[in-house]
Motif scaffolding. Structure first.
Motif, PDB file in Angstrom:
ATOM      1  N   GLY A   1       0.808  -1.215   0.000  1.00  0.00           N
ATOM      2  CA  GLY A   1       0.000   0.000   0.000  1.00  0.00           C
ATOM      3  C   GLY A   1       0.836   1.257   0.000  1.00  0.00           C
ATOM      4  O   GLY A   1       0.460   2.274  -0.608  1.00  0.00           O
ATOM      5  N   ARG A   2       1.999   1.224   0.657  1.00  0.00           N
ATOM      6  CA  ARG A   2       2.871   2.401   0.734  1.00  0.00           C
ATOM      7  C   ARG A   2       3.833   2.485  -0.454  1.00  0.00           C
ATOM      8  O   ARG A   2       4.258   3.574  -0.838  1.00  0.00           O
ATOM      9  CB  ARG A   2       3.674   2.379   2.042  1.00  0.00           C
ATOM     10  N   HIS A   3       4.193   1.319  -1.014  1.00  0.00           N
ATOM     11  CA  HIS A   3       5.184   1.281  -2.108  1.00  0.00           C
ATOM     12  C   HIS A   3       4.658   0.358  -3.219  1.00  0.00           C
ATOM     13  O   HIS A   3       5.218  -0.721  -3.467  1.00  0.00           O
ATOM     14  CB  HIS A   3       6.535   0.770  -1.602  1.00  0.00           C
ATOM     15  N   PRO A   4       3.615   0.751  -3.915  1.00  0.00           N
ATOM     16  CA  PRO A   4       2.946  -0.158  -4.850  1.00  0.00           C
ATOM     17  C   PRO A   4       3.748  -0.496  -6.103  1.00  0.00           C
ATOM     18  O   PRO A   4       3.375  -1.420  -6.830  1.00  0.00           O
ATOM     19  CB  PRO A   4       1.661   0.606  -5.214  1.00  0.00           C
ATOM     20  N   GLU A   5       4.841   0.196  -6.369  1.00  0.00           N
ATOM     21  CA  GLU A   5       5.591  -0.042  -7.606  1.00  0.00           C
ATOM     22  C   GLU A   5       6.906  -0.781  -7.391  1.00  0.00           C
ATOM     23  O   GLU A   5       7.568  -1.127  -8.365  1.00  0.00           O
ATOM     24  CB  GLU A   5       5.883   1.304  -8.301  1.00  0.00           C
ATOM     25  N   ASP A   6       7.300  -1.021  -6.161  1.00  0.00           N
ATOM     26  CA  ASP A   6       8.667  -1.513  -5.907  1.00  0.00           C
ATOM     27  C   ASP A   6       8.632  -2.850  -5.168  1.00  0.00           C
ATOM     28  O   ASP A   6       8.753  -2.914  -3.946  1.00  0.00           O
ATOM     29  CB  ASP A   6       9.447  -0.477  -5.094  1.00  0.00           C
ATOM     30  N   TRP A   7       8.500  -3.927  -5.925  1.00  0.00           N
ATOM     31  CA  TRP A   7       8.434  -5.243  -5.275  1.00  0.00           C
ATOM     32  C   TRP A   7       9.785  -5.624  -4.682  1.00  0.00           C
ATOM     33  O   TRP A   7       9.837  -6.365  -3.692  1.00  0.00           O
ATOM     34  CB  TRP A   7       7.936  -6.309  -6.249  1.00  0.00           C
ATOM     35  N   ARG A   8      10.864  -5.136  -5.239  1.00  0.00           N
ATOM     36  CA  ARG A   8      12.187  -5.490  -4.697  1.00  0.00           C
ATOM     37  C   ARG A   8      12.381  -4.876  -3.307  1.00  0.00           C
ATOM     38  O   ARG A   8      13.013  -5.477  -2.436  1.00  0.00           O
ATOM     39  CB  ARG A   8      13.301  -5.075  -5.648  1.00  0.00           C
ATOM     40  N   ALA A   9      11.835  -3.695  -3.099  1.00  0.00           N
ATOM     41  CA  ALA A   9      11.893  -3.102  -1.755  1.00  0.00           C
ATOM     42  C   ALA A   9      11.081  -3.939  -0.773  1.00  0.00           C
ATOM     43  O   ALA A   9      11.481  -4.108   0.395  1.00  0.00           O
ATOM     44  CB  ALA A   9      11.373  -1.671  -1.798  1.00  0.00           C
TER      45      ALA A   9
ATOM     46  N   ALA B   1       3.997 -11.658  -4.357  1.00  0.00           N
ATOM     47  CA  ALA B   1       3.811 -11.901  -5.794  1.00  0.00           C
ATOM     48  C   ALA B   1       2.375 -11.637  -6.221  1.00  0.00           C
ATOM     49  O   ALA B   1       2.133 -11.086  -7.305  1.00  0.00           O
ATOM     50  CB  ALA B   1       4.215 -13.336  -6.133  1.00  0.00           C
ATOM     51  N   LEU B   2       1.411 -12.006  -5.375  1.00  0.00           N
ATOM     52  CA  LEU B   2       0.008 -11.751  -5.697  1.00  0.00           C
ATOM     53  C   LEU B   2      -0.283 -10.257  -5.712  1.00  0.00           C
ATOM     54  O   LEU B   2      -0.995  -9.748  -6.595  1.00  0.00           O
ATOM     55  CB  LEU B   2      -0.904 -12.467  -4.700  1.00  0.00           C
ATOM     56  N   CYS B   3       0.257  -9.529  -4.729  1.00  0.00           N
ATOM     57  CA  CYS B   3       0.025  -8.079  -4.669  1.00  0.00           C
ATOM     58  C   CYS B   3       0.686  -7.352  -5.838  1.00  0.00           C
ATOM     59  O   CYS B   3       0.045  -6.564  -6.553  1.00  0.00           O
ATOM     60  CB  CYS B   3       0.553  -7.515  -3.354  1.00  0.00           C
ATOM     61  N   TYR B   4       1.974  -7.596  -6.028  1.00  0.00           N
ATOM     62  CA  TYR B   4       2.708  -6.854  -7.034  1.00  0.00           C
ATOM     63  C   TYR B   4       2.462  -7.387  -8.449  1.00  0.00           C
ATOM     64  O   TYR B   4       2.672  -6.663  -9.425  1.00  0.00           O
ATOM     65  CB  TYR B   4       4.205  -6.848  -6.712  1.00  0.00           C
ATOM     66  N   GLY B   5       2.020  -8.627  -8.553  1.00  0.00           N
ATOM     67  CA  GLY B   5       1.631  -9.138  -9.865  1.00  0.00           C
ATOM     68  C   GLY B   5       0.379  -8.466 -10.382  1.00  0.00           C
ATOM     69  O   GLY B   5       0.146  -8.412 -11.604  1.00  0.00           O
ATOM     70  N   GLY B   6      -0.468  -7.993  -9.465  1.00  0.00           N
ATOM     71  CA  GLY B   6      -1.626  -7.195  -9.845  1.00  0.00           C
ATOM     72  C   GLY B   6      -2.627  -7.915 -10.725  1.00  0.00           C
ATOM     73  O   GLY B   6      -3.336  -7.275 -11.511  1.00  0.00           O
ATOM     74  N   GLY B   7      -2.701  -9.240 -10.627  1.00  0.00           N
ATOM     75  CA  GLY B   7      -3.644  -9.976 -11.461  1.00  0.00           C
ATOM     76  C   GLY B   7      -3.091 -10.393 -12.803  1.00  0.00           C
ATOM     77  O   GLY B   7      -3.764 -11.075 -13.579  1.00  0.00           O
ATOM     78  N   ASP B   8      -1.862  -9.995 -13.112  1.00  0.00           N
ATOM     79  CA  ASP B   8      -1.205 -10.415 -14.358  1.00  0.00           C
ATOM     80  C   ASP B   8      -0.509 -11.751 -14.104  1.00  0.00           C
ATOM     81  O   ASP B   8       0.354 -11.860 -13.227  1.00  0.00           O
ATOM     82  CB  ASP B   8      -0.191  -9.357 -14.794  1.00  0.00           C
ATOM     83  N   PHE B   9      -0.878 -12.770 -14.877  1.00  0.00           N
ATOM     84  CA  PHE B   9      -0.332 -14.104 -14.625  1.00  0.00           C
ATOM     85  C   PHE B   9       1.188 -14.120 -14.716  1.00  0.00           C
ATOM     86  O   PHE B   9       1.874 -14.612 -13.801  1.00  0.00           O
ATOM     87  CB  PHE B   9      -0.920 -15.125 -15.605  1.00  0.00           C
ATOM     88  N   SER B  10       1.720 -13.604 -15.803  1.00  0.00           N
ATOM     89  CA  SER B  10       3.166 -13.692 -16.021  1.00  0.00           C
ATOM     90  C   SER B  10       3.947 -13.002 -14.910  1.00  0.00           C
ATOM     91  O   SER B  10       4.888 -13.564 -14.342  1.00  0.00           O
ATOM     92  CB  SER B  10       3.540 -13.079 -17.374  1.00  0.00           C
ATOM     93  N   ARG B  11       3.574 -11.756 -14.588  1.00  0.00           N
ATOM     94  CA  ARG B  11       4.324 -11.032 -13.566  1.00  0.00           C
ATOM     95  C   ARG B  11       4.223 -11.717 -12.213  1.00  0.00           C
ATOM     96  O   ARG B  11       5.164 -11.686 -11.415  1.00  0.00           O
ATOM     97  CB  ARG B  11       3.824  -9.586 -13.460  1.00  0.00           C
ATOM     98  N   THR B  12       3.079 -12.344 -11.946  1.00  0.00           N
ATOM     99  CA  THR B  12       2.909 -13.001 -10.648  1.00  0.00           C
ATOM    100  C   THR B  12       3.896 -14.147 -10.479  1.00  0.00           C
ATOM    101  O   THR B  12       4.589 -14.237  -9.456  1.00  0.00           O
ATOM    102  CB  THR B  12       1.462 -13.510 -10.501  1.00  0.00           C
ATOM    103  N   VAL B  13       3.998 -15.044 -11.470  1.00  0.00           N
ATOM    104  CA  VAL B  13       4.923 -16.178 -11.333  1.00  0.00           C
ATOM    105  C   VAL B  13       6.365 -15.721 -11.478  1.00  0.00           C
ATOM    106  O   VAL B  13       7.276 -16.297 -10.861  1.00  0.00           O
ATOM    107  CB  VAL B  13       4.586 -17.311 -12.333  1.00  0.00           C
ATOM    108  N   GLU B  14       6.607 -14.683 -12.266  1.00  0.00           N
ATOM    109  CA  GLU B  14       7.974 -14.184 -12.433  1.00  0.00           C
ATOM    110  C   GLU B  14       8.492 -13.551 -11.148  1.00  0.00           C
ATOM    111  O   GLU B  14       9.637 -13.802 -10.735  1.00  0.00           O
ATOM    112  CB  GLU B  14       8.000 -13.178 -13.587  1.00  0.00           C
ATOM    113  N   ILE B  15       7.675 -12.741 -10.500  1.00  0.00           N
ATOM    114  CA  ILE B  15       8.101 -12.107  -9.253  1.00  0.00           C
ATOM    115  C   ILE B  15       8.338 -13.167  -8.179  1.00  0.00           C
ATOM    116  O   ILE B  15       9.334 -13.105  -7.434  1.00  0.00           O
ATOM    117  CB  ILE B  15       7.059 -11.071  -8.792  1.00  0.00           C
ATOM    118  N   ALA B  16       7.446 -14.168  -8.092  1.00  0.00           N
ATOM    119  CA  ALA B  16       7.642 -15.241  -7.107  1.00  0.00           C
ATOM    120  C   ALA B  16       8.965 -15.961  -7.344  1.00  0.00           C
ATOM    121  O   ALA B  16       9.655 -16.350  -6.390  1.00  0.00           O
ATOM    122  CB  ALA B  16       6.483 -16.229  -7.174  1.00  0.00           C
ATOM    123  N   THR B  17       9.346 -16.121  -8.596  1.00  0.00           N
ATOM    124  CA  THR B  17      10.611 -16.782  -8.924  1.00  0.00           C
ATOM    125  C   THR B  17      11.799 -15.888  -8.583  1.00  0.00           C
ATOM    126  O   THR B  17      12.786 -16.337  -7.994  1.00  0.00           O
ATOM    127  CB  THR B  17      10.631 -17.152 -10.418  1.00  0.00           C
TER     128      THR B  17
END
Length: 696
Positions: free
Chosen positions: A223-231, A261-277
């Motif tokens: 909620g505070r940093h919606p664009e930075d999954w690495r942070a 991964a679910l939060c930052y993937g934002g409902g996009d399948f590819s980004r969700t599994v990629e971020i989890a990896t």
């Protein structure tokens, strides 16, 4: 939700799970740290490793085999006891299925040995029995995806089933993880946002739990940093990392990754599994779990081709049955839809009803389905699902005479078909001499003189092909049917079943068009004779057997067994009913040596053979208990070889020794299963001239 949508979402979820597993598996720790993945691959946007065929690991084995407790109890609600029975029945002790990391180290290995030694579920996985650290490792949530898939729109029911199943091996936060992931999957069927899905997961676990705490920490950070999954990943490392939670792979840090991964993937399948990896830690587990959730949520349209195509609708498992280890994904998803309707108290329409388990039947009715078909020459003969039709489209692209290609299904796999052997899959053929191949086709000609279509099979040991009667097709044709009764081949182990496509045009011209495969079947009676002197050892097993315990080797033309506590080998189709097996048995020491029929795993089957020096017997194993069904006087001293024949026809079981009926009985509990050989106790024995047949 309508029936078609439900089926497609189950299909998308199961594909999503296996895409996530395949994406994450090559970068599992300990070698692959977060920093190493970042430095080597940067932003992951596709598979980081190519596989000849991908042999799945524990993350895929558990969801398929543990759900078989429903098959084995005729659809009764799962209990810890019924799921534990599936654990013991479908695993080969020490090989495949789980990570066998040692008692007190691997949670699954510990639970399995607890069950084997009489500690019942759920105590087998409890913190009281094993300690909280072991009970709260990640396995609680990685084996439960299918429970969510068969409870569409019902997160409470999915969570309850998942807790039950996970309790065989886990406790505490491990059970919370099971409930959370299953509830998220179930809610994804009708959710409008990922936030709604995560809230459904949180609603089924205690708000004061650590699992809820790490999830809320991630949600707040997002909620505070919606664009930075690495942070967010850095926050997890600092506040919820592995250093705070002991054991090989604790659930809490990985729970944080799943929610991240679910939060930052934002409902996009590819980004969700990629971020989890890219987050590292347990990459295949986390990407697999969120892949199921995101797959259901987005549906098939949300899964890009570069992730879906390499899966090719096929999954390799590593359970006890070599036949079940080759899983056709659309057929299995149809079975999951069947369970979803039945357990929900709804009628099962014919369009969904699970296809007969005998043989193979592919109808290509699910969008994009390919059922594992491959091409030997994709440059001239490409495969894809036909647009707007229930068919596999085989595109012939400007090919000329002499440029033959084969399009085939693989009914048997070998070691050379895989890039690694982490989970040691073993295989029994899904096609046998005597059975029939059937093809329903259409040819839509675009150019050229026509094509010759010839059904064929290939012998795995020799590479030789056997062809059926071909047919020349010169013009477009909608209703074309080909069939082929499979002849005996050198080994009988058949690893290709398909069509040889031969263009007829000379080089000055070219053939082009679309061949549509609308229906493919393997059906009918079959047989196999196994010559052990020709069988290689692959994945620590003698082809085409799967071994449970004991030492198995080939000596000359015999299969040699040395057993300390009882051992078995299995082969053949899993769902055949009326069967016959014959074998020459030479006992060296021990009381029992047998052949078997209608064996459904380690815990169920019928057995017949030697019972000491002076007896021949028929036994039944039911839930691991060995029951003597029939016995007669037969002189059979150690060192004397005899021919045994054991048959099952309906409820009648009959044993003959050296051509004479030795025992017969009636029993109707087990109606199908594999065949094999082995011993119930300490023994040494030789088996040769092993032959079996089954009738349609």
């Amino acid at each position: 939700m309508d029936l078609q949508t439900m089926q497609e979402k189950i299909y998308a979820g199961f594909l999503g799970m296996n895409i996530g597993i395949r994406l994450g598996a090559p970068v599992e720790p300990a070698f692959w740290s977060y920093e190493r993945i970042r430095d080597v691959y940067g932003e992951v946007r596709g598979y980081v490793k190519d596989f000849i065929h991908f042999a799945a690991d524990d993350d895929a084995n558990g969801p398929v085999f543990f759900l078989r407790c429903l098959n084995d109890t005729e659809g009764r609600e799962p209990t810890p006891e019924s799921v534990a029975e599936a654990w013991l029945n479908y695993a080969r002790e020490g090989i495949g299925m789980f990570w066998w990391g040692g008692y007190g180290v691997s949670t699954e290995h510990t639970a399995y040995l607890n069950l084997k030694n009489g500690i019942p579920a759920p105590r087998s996985g409890s913190a009281d029995q094993n300690g909280a650290v072991l009970a709260e490792q990640i396995g609680g949530q990685i084996f439960i995806d299918t429970w969510g898939l068969i409870a569409p729109g019902n997160p409470e029911r999915a969570a309850g089933w998942a807790r039950t199943a996970a309790s065989v091996s886990h406790d505490g936060e491990g059970l919370n993880g099971a409930a959370f992931i299953a509830a998220c999957i179930a809610r994804a069927f009708n959710a409008r946002s990922m936030d709604e899905i995560i809230r459904a997961g949180l609603s089924v676990i205690p708000p004061e739990s650590l699992y809820a705490a790490v999830a809320k920490a991630v949600i707040d950070f997002h909620g505070r940093h919606p664009e930075d999954w690495r942070a967010c990943r850095a926050m997890l490392e600092a506040e919820w990392g592995y250093d705070r939670y002991p054991g090989a792979c604790h659930i809490i840090p990985n729970a944080g990754v799943c929610v991240l991964a679910l939060c930052y993937g934002g409902g996009d399948f590819s980004r969700t599994v990629e971020i989890a990896t890219m987050c590292s830690w347990d990459t295949d587990c986390n990407a697999g779990n969120v892949g199921t959730i995101a797959g259901v949520f987005t549906g098939l349209a949300g899964i890009p081709e570069h992730y879906r195509t390499p899966i090719n609708d096929h999954l390799i498992l590593s359970g006890i049955s070599g036949y079940l280890n080759s899983l056709d994904i659309p057929t299995y998803c149809r079975e999951l839809a069947d369970w979803a309707l039945r357990l929900g108290g709804e009628a099962v329409p014919e369009a969904v009803r699970t296809v007969p388990e005998k043989g193979i039947h592919f109808d290509f009715s699910l969008p994009g389905s390919t059922h594992g078909f491959e091409s030997t020459a994709p440059e001239i003969c490409r495969i894809r699902h036909a647009r707007e039709e229930d068919a596999l489209e085989i595109l012939l692209d400007r090919s000329t005479r002499g440029q033959a290609a084969s399009v085939f299904y693989k009914p048997f796999y070998r070691r050379k078909d895989f890039s690694d052997e982490r989970y040691m899959p073993v295989f029994s053929p899904q096609l046998y001499p005597g059975q029939k191949l059937r093809f329903a086709l259409s040819w839509r000609k675009a150019a050229g003189e026509g094509i010759l279509l010839t059904p064929y099979v290939r012998d795995s040991l020799t590479g030789k092909t056997e062809r059926g009667l071909g047919e020349i097709v010169r013009e477009s044709r909608e209703n074309l049917e080909l069939s082929f009764t499979v002849p005996d081949t050198d080994s009988g182990l058949l690893d290709e079943a398909g069509l040889i496509i031969e263009p007829l045009s000379p080089k000055k011209s070219a053939d082009a068009g679309s061949l549509l495969l609308r229906d493919f079947r393997i059906e009918g009676s079959g047989h196999l004779r196994i010559r052990m002197d020709r069988m290689p050892t692959e994945f620590a097993s003698m082809l085409p057997f799967s071994h449970l315990r004991g030492s198995w080797t080939v000596e000359g033309d015999r299969l040699h067994m040395l057993s300390q506590e009882g051992a078995e080998s299995f082969t053949g189709p899993y769902f055949e009913k009326d069967e016959k097996v014959s074998c020459r048995i030479l006992p060296a020491h021990g009381e029992t040596q047998f052949v078997s029929l209608r064996v459904q795993g380690a815990r169920r089957g019928y057995y017949a053979g030697r019972n000491g020096n002076g007896k021949a017997a028929i036994w039944k194993k039911s839930c691991g208990q060995i029951l003597l069904l029939a016995e007669s006087e037969v002189s059979w001293p150690l060192g004397e070889e005899k021919t045994v024949e054991f048959s099952a026809r309906g409820t009648r079981l009959e044993l003959s020794v050296d051509g004479r009926t030795a025992a017969c009985t009636e029993d109707g509990e087990l109606t199908y299963g594999m065949t094999g050989c082995g011993s119930f106790g300490p023994a040494r024995c030789f088996f040769r001239d092993f032959e079996f047949s089954f009738t349609d």
